[in-house]
Enzyme design. Structure first.
Site, PDB file in Angstrom:
ATOM      1  N   ASP A  12       0.817  -1.179  -0.032  1.00 24.57           N
ATOM      2  CA  ASP A  12      -0.082   0.000  -0.008  1.00 24.57           C
ATOM      3  C   ASP A  12       0.748   1.202  -0.110  1.00 24.57           C
ATOM      4  O   ASP A  12       2.093   1.068   0.351  1.00 24.57           O
ATOM      5  CB  ASP A  12      -0.983   0.047   1.155  1.00 24.57           C
ATOM      6  CG  ASP A  12      -2.174   0.597   0.954  1.00 24.57           C
ATOM      7  OD1 ASP A  12      -2.245   1.465   0.182  1.00 24.57           O
ATOM      8  OD2 ASP A  12      -2.992   0.424   1.990  1.00 24.57           O
ATOM      9  N   ASP A  20     -10.883   2.160  -3.073  1.00 26.24           N
ATOM     10  CA  ASP A  20     -11.495   1.668  -1.632  1.00 26.24           C
ATOM     11  C   ASP A  20     -12.882   1.552  -1.546  1.00 26.24           C
ATOM     12  O   ASP A  20     -13.382   1.140  -0.703  1.00 26.24           O
ATOM     13  CB  ASP A  20     -10.871   2.821  -0.642  1.00 26.24           C
ATOM     14  CG  ASP A  20      -9.254   2.694  -0.054  1.00 26.24           C
ATOM     15  OD1 ASP A  20      -8.930   1.369  -0.538  1.00 26.24           O
ATOM     16  OD2 ASP A  20      -8.781   3.423   0.588  1.00 26.24           O
TER      17      ASP A  20
HETATM   18  C1  GLA Z   1      -5.794   1.862   2.357  1.00 26.71           C
HETATM   19  C2  GLA Z   1      -6.222   0.822   1.441  1.00 26.71           C
HETATM   20  C3  GLA Z   1      -7.046  -0.072   2.170  1.00 26.71           C
HETATM   21  C4  GLA Z   1      -6.751  -0.580   3.359  1.00 26.71           C
HETATM   22  C5  GLA Z   1      -6.277   0.477   4.360  1.00 26.71           C
HETATM   23  C6  GLA Z   1      -5.440   0.000   5.655  1.00 26.71           C
HETATM   24  O1  GLA Z   1      -6.896   2.815   2.459  1.00 26.71           O
HETATM   25  O2  GLA Z   1      -6.591   1.295   0.022  1.00 26.71           O
HETATM   26  O3  GLA Z   1      -7.493  -1.201   1.249  1.00 26.71           O
HETATM   27  O4  GLA Z   1      -5.773  -1.468   3.069  1.00 26.71           O
HETATM   28  O5  GLA Z   1      -5.248   1.431   3.520  1.00 26.71           O
HETATM   29  O6  GLA Z   1      -5.152   1.254   6.202  1.00 26.71           O
END
Ligand code: GLA
Length: 744
Positions: A463, A533
């Site tokens: 990420d 997300d």
């Molecule tokens: C980001 C990612 C999510 C999740 C969060 C965790 O927003 O896109 O899928 O992994 O971080 O903090």
């Protein structure tokens, strides 16, 4: 240069930059093209002694400061302060195949797909600099990949202030620009607008390719649609600050340049040093957007994605993020994993919060050691338990970041990016590590390797949850500070390179708060990426549809999540959530231990159906049939077809249910006109087993030509309205279209 369907013609000259003559549908090869070179002089424009008028030339890689007032492809500062240059032709090399670039994600021809690489060698005597323009021709996907390499051959420093990966001067301006723009949680919305005189840019200065603008663009003839018309697609194999500039000049010429954004960027070249730009991908054809997407999809699969995974079916996963957020321990996770296993899920992914003492987003980034409070027996024990369930195990990392509350920051405060004396600007309570530093990359490699080994990890979700600010590196001298953002991305690539090399069987999925770094640079290392997300089915229709223009569905992580949706509060049927997610790499991101029997049954059937059609859904040819960005903005439809055209799945979706609607027929594509197909509605929630609603009367045998020319009748949604879903809004249907006596 010629591909199966394209010609790309330019002429090299000893006394100046190469001149572009033609790019488009294939024309006959000839030693000269006097018709294409013909030009009439104009008054009131700079004219060189040779008679050339730079403003009227179409260039391969335009130089600055010598009478071409459009934006140049590059700028090089020299010891005397001049940025004026003129590169002339020295020679060329023609190489079989396509070599990877060192230190950058790049294309290759491992499968012997007849690629050839042409390198044009240019030289500037005064600046004592050489420039190589590379063209890798991939004939069967109609792709040409370009890049530029600068070298300082003199004994004084040079400074590169701009260096495009590609320039394309097209002799027309009646073109539409199609691009993918958006924001966090609503990535890759498709927009289309006619070019106007002047410059337009699609860019990012965030340090990542960004949610706001994807580097992929299309220039389309005004009438070009999904299934016909001339289109040119361009994308950059790069994950940092980029700029696509489209400039329409006063003679109706369109100049496209793409590359690292020159804003705030420069790169110092000491004598003997060289600078390699990222590669840019150029693809064109007369088969519309559909054809362009498919050529690119095939091209990436064969020439960009890690060959070990390029065609390997991707596992169905469960991710605990939306199920638990930070509130979990080993027991809770194991409960989820056990239930997931019963549903048919293959990979368990442990998301954020497993390390340091991270109970919310304010701490511990950088400390990649499992939290003993959550894992009293260690992370290795959880991994073992997951593996013994017969599941693969994946974990989340955010390597490029640190929290102030972390052992990493306390030990190495100078490892953060940050300008001296300036307060750092936090985002999500976190700060960016200077991955341009070798010691930072070494540290991250060791820390991640340790966890991967401890757990026998099968998958990493990598990420990156904030943009760069105060981009200044304690490891660079003042004159090299404008290199910092690019160096950070090069460090990310180095880390990816080392990890994928050390752990070749680990599948990487990239992520940046969803689709904030959904680009070809990432695709080279991480075969799949988290698209957004926002897992709401309606938003996902838009995001995945837009994304599909430039990226294949095998790159798109697509999850079914809970309702009300955590981003939109919308309640959509489980069936619709599944019907959208199956057009990608299917996953589940909800608390599977909280499902009732009906929901669990429906999910098991979704997964069983998906596994039976997985190859088709992940790697089949995608056709976009009805755009949610056009017409009534209320319906959307797409279709995948197997390479042998024997099998297809059609997804049809509506947003709001409208009473008393007209009849809906959706015209399919990509089928064999002379073959008969059995069309059946796949009722994922109807208890009809793997592939059907169990309603054999609804199966129809129809010729491909009828399905493609007259269309498939889509029954009104109200007829199948299931009161348990409480609403017929957000309804979907999935049809399987198969050659009879196979797969049924
Ligand atoms: C980001 C990612 C999510 C999740 C969060 C965790 O927003 O896109 O899928 O992994 O971080 O903090």
């Amino acid at each position: 240069m010629q591909t199966d369907r394209l010609s790309y013609i330019f002429r090299a000259r000893a006394d100046g930059e190469p001149i572009q003559l033609y790019f488009g549908a294939r024309i006959h090869h000839r030693p000269r093209y006097p018709n294409l070179e013909r030009a009439e002089p104009r008054k009131s424009t700079p004219t060189r002694p040779s008679g050339e008028q730079p403003e009227l030339m179409r260039c391969e890689y335009a130089s600055p400061g010598r009478g071409d007032y459009r934006h140049p492809a590059y700028q090089i500062g020299q010891a005397d302060g001049s940025r004026i240059t003129g590169f002339g032709y020295r020679g060329y090399r023609l190489l079989d195949g396509k070599q990877r670039l060192a230190g950058l994600p790049s294309t290759f021809d491992d499968y012997g797909d007849d690629a050839q690489t042409l390198v044009i060698e240019l030289y500037d005597d005064l600046a004592k600099a050489s420039l190589e323009l590379s063209y890798a021709v991939f004939p069967h996907q109609d792709v040409i990949v370009r890049s530029a390499l600068f070298r300082d051959d003199g004994d004084a420093d040079l400074t590169i202030h701009a260096a495009a990966s590609l320039q394309l001067d097209l002799p027309r301006a009646d073109l539409d620009l199609i691009d993918l723009s958006g924001a966090w949680s609503r990535e890759n919305r498709l927009t289309r607008a006619r070019l106007r005189p002047g410059s337009q840019t699609i860019d990012s200065l965030r340090g990542a390719s960004s949610h706001q603008h994807n580097p992929f663009i299309v220039l389309a003839e005004p009438g070009a649609g999904e299934d016909s018309g001339n289109v040119i697609g361009c994308n950059l194999i790069y994950s940092g600050n980029f700029r696509d500039r489209i400039e329409v000049d006063h003679y109706g010429v369109t100049r496209l340049t793409t590359g690292i954004d020159p804003e705030g960027f420069s790169w110092l070249l000491e004598p003997g040093q060289q600078f390699q730009t990222p590669e840019a991908v150029l693809c064109a054809g007369d088969r519309g957007l559909d054809g362009l997407s498919r050529s690119l999809g095939e091209f990436y699969r064969r020439h960009l994605v890690n060959p070990r995974f390029a065609e390997r079916p991707r596992p169905v996963l469960v991710n605990n993020w939306e199920a638990t957020y930070f509130d979990f321990d080993a027991d809770r996770l194991l409960g989820i994993a056990r239930r997931a296993r019963q549903l048919g899920i293959e990979l368990f992914v442990l998301d954020d919060g497993w390390f340091g003492h991270r109970d919310d987003a304010t701490s511990s980034l950088g400390d990649w050691v499992a939290d003993p409070r959550k894992f009293p027996d260690g992370i290795g024990a959880l991994a073992k338990a997951i593996h013994s369930l017969g599941l693969q195990f994946g974990m989340w990392f955010e390597p490029e970041m640190a929290s102030l509350d972390s052992d990493l920051y306390r030990a190495h405060p100078d490892w953060l990016l940050g300008a001296p004396g300036r307060r750092l600007t936090p985002q999500r309570d976190q700060f960016v590590l200077d991955t341009g530093r070798e010691d930072v990359v070494d540290h991250l490699f060791d820390a991640m390797s340790r966890v991967i080994r401890q757990t026998g990890l099968d998958y990493v979700k990598w990420d990156m949850n904030r943009s760069l600010t105060e981009t200044w590196s304690a490891a660079l001298p003042p004159e090299r500070q404008p290199e910092a953002a690019h160096r950070c991305i090069l460090g990310v690539y180095r880390l990816y390179e080392r990890l994928t090399h050390a752990f070749p069987e680990v599948l990487f999925e990239s992520c940046a708060s969803g689709g904030g770094r959904f680009d070809l640079g990432m695709m080279y290392y991480a075969p799949q990426a988290w698209v957004s997300d926002d897992t709401d089915a309606v938003e996902r229709m838009l995001t995945q549809y837009g994304t599909s223009l430039g990226y294949p569905q095998s790159m798109m992580g697509a999850h079914v999540s809970d309702v009300p949706n955590h981003e939109t509060g919308r309640i959509t049927p489980l069936r619709t959530r599944g019907d959208v997610a199956v057009f990608g790499d299917l996953g589940y991101e909800l608390d599977v231990t909280a499902l009732d029997d009906d929901q669990a049954g429906e999910i098991s059937r979704q997964i069983a159906w998906y596994k039976a059609h997985r190859e088709l859904m992940q790697f089949g040819d995608l056709h976009r049939l009805v755009s949610p960005f056009e017409n009534d903005h209320n319906t959307m439809s797409w279709q995948v077809v197997s390479p042998d055209r024997r099998h297809s799945v059609v997804g049809w979706y509506q947003i709001l249910n409208r009473p008393n609607p007209g009849h809906e027929r959706v015209r399919l594509r990509g089928l064999d006109p002379d073959r008969q197909y059995l069309v059946r509605e796949a009722g994922l929630d109807a208890g009809g087993g793997q592939a059907g609603r169990g309603d054999e009367d609804s199966s129809l045998a129809l010729y491909g030509d009828e399905l493609m020319n007259a269309g498939l009748f889509v029954p009104q949604v109200f007829d199948v309205f299931d009161p348990e879903h409480r609403s017929a809004d957000f309804a979907s249907r999935l049809f399987t279209v198969d050659t009879p006596d196979e797969r049924n």
